[in-house]
Design an enzyme around this catalytic site. Sequence first.
Site, PDB file in Angstrom:
ATOM      1  N   TYR A 101      46.260  -5.022 -27.378  1.00 54.63           N
ATOM      2  CA  TYR A 101      45.948  -6.063 -28.356  1.00 54.63           C
ATOM      3  C   TYR A 101      45.242  -5.502 -29.588  1.00 54.63           C
ATOM      4  CZ  TYR A 101      46.761  -9.461 -24.608  1.00 54.63           C
ATOM      5  OH  TYR A 101      47.312 -10.203 -23.602  1.00 54.63           O
ATOM      6  N   LYS A 221      49.171 -20.943  -9.001  1.00 54.81           N
ATOM      7  CA  LYS A 221      50.385 -20.124  -9.107  1.00 54.81           C
ATOM      8  C   LYS A 221      50.154 -18.809  -8.350  1.00 54.81           C
ATOM      9  CE  LYS A 221      50.286 -20.174 -13.648  1.00 54.81           C
ATOM     10  NZ  LYS A 221      49.148 -21.077 -14.004  1.00 54.81           N
ATOM     11  N   ASP A 254      53.096 -19.253 -18.269  1.00 55.20           N
ATOM     12  CA  ASP A 254      53.071 -20.243 -19.345  1.00 55.20           C
ATOM     13  C   ASP A 254      54.297 -21.153 -19.272  1.00 55.20           C
ATOM     14  OD1 ASP A 254      50.835 -18.783 -20.229  1.00 55.20           O
ATOM     15  OD2 ASP A 254      52.102 -17.519 -21.500  1.00 55.20           O
TER      16      ASP A 254
END
Length: 312
Positions: A101, A221, A254
């Site tokens: 990042y 999840k 997502d």
Amino acid sequence: MRLVSVGECMVELSADPDAQGRLRQGFAGDTLNTAWYARACLPAQDAVDYVTAIGTDPLSQAMLDFISGAGIGTDWIRRDPQRAPGLYLISLTEGERSFTYWRENSAARRLADDPAHLVTALCGADLAYFSGITLAILPPEGREAFLAALADTRRVAFDPNLRPRLWQSLTEMREWTLRGAAAAQVILPSFDDEAAAFGDADPAATAARYVAAGATEVVVKNGGSPMAAWCDGAPVPLPPVNRLQPRDSTGAGDAFNGAYLASRMHGASLPDAVAQGHAMAARVIDHPGALMPMECISANTAGRVEPIRGNV
């Protein structure tokens, strides 16, 4: 119906599958990804809006046009002439992704600088969605302002999306994650992240912790392994799912969230919404990058993901 997603959209760089050694540019970010897949699953008359901050540079304008072109509302995206979007690079090893990042001066870090703007953006939303990354990129006063702005929202969904590198310490990450969870009714955590951060023994332990924090609906999840779910005071049995080998796992969680929330907004049972989330995630892991093109996704007005013949 109206869904509002709040967070950071970034410039995405990934390997171009058609040109070895070259990088492909796109735009993505966890909360935008969820808004994208929810938009694909919701009927046209439903609104999906995105709330963030971007710059006034040409790349920011291209990002704005990209989001708007997908049918996602951009009226509540603030422009900051002093900052620009963050950027990340995807690296893949046997289909599993890791990221590098560059986001220290991201405009999205200032998305909560105008609390009144946030309150107005969220007003009238049937569902507001945010993530742990939304909280992590904000300064402490921005986190306070953001959580306060959620107070009058009808229903709130939260994916902790734990990213230790974005926090000063594990203690800080845990504290703000639980504060974020306390502001939401629907929690969509990922077990591997939760086990690493909180020491949960299994998905049921993760669900129990968020129920104790006040959530009324939790779906944990687990990457194709057994999940756990809890709704309205009781555990919800879920059928097993097949674990698939991903081509690129970027954005899978997502995508699950977007399809799941779209299904729940239109009255689907929790198990059926989980099935729709899995169907969308299974599509996404066979596609490079976080976002499948809208034309490659087909869904009917009940938020159900339909199969498409051919490659996606």
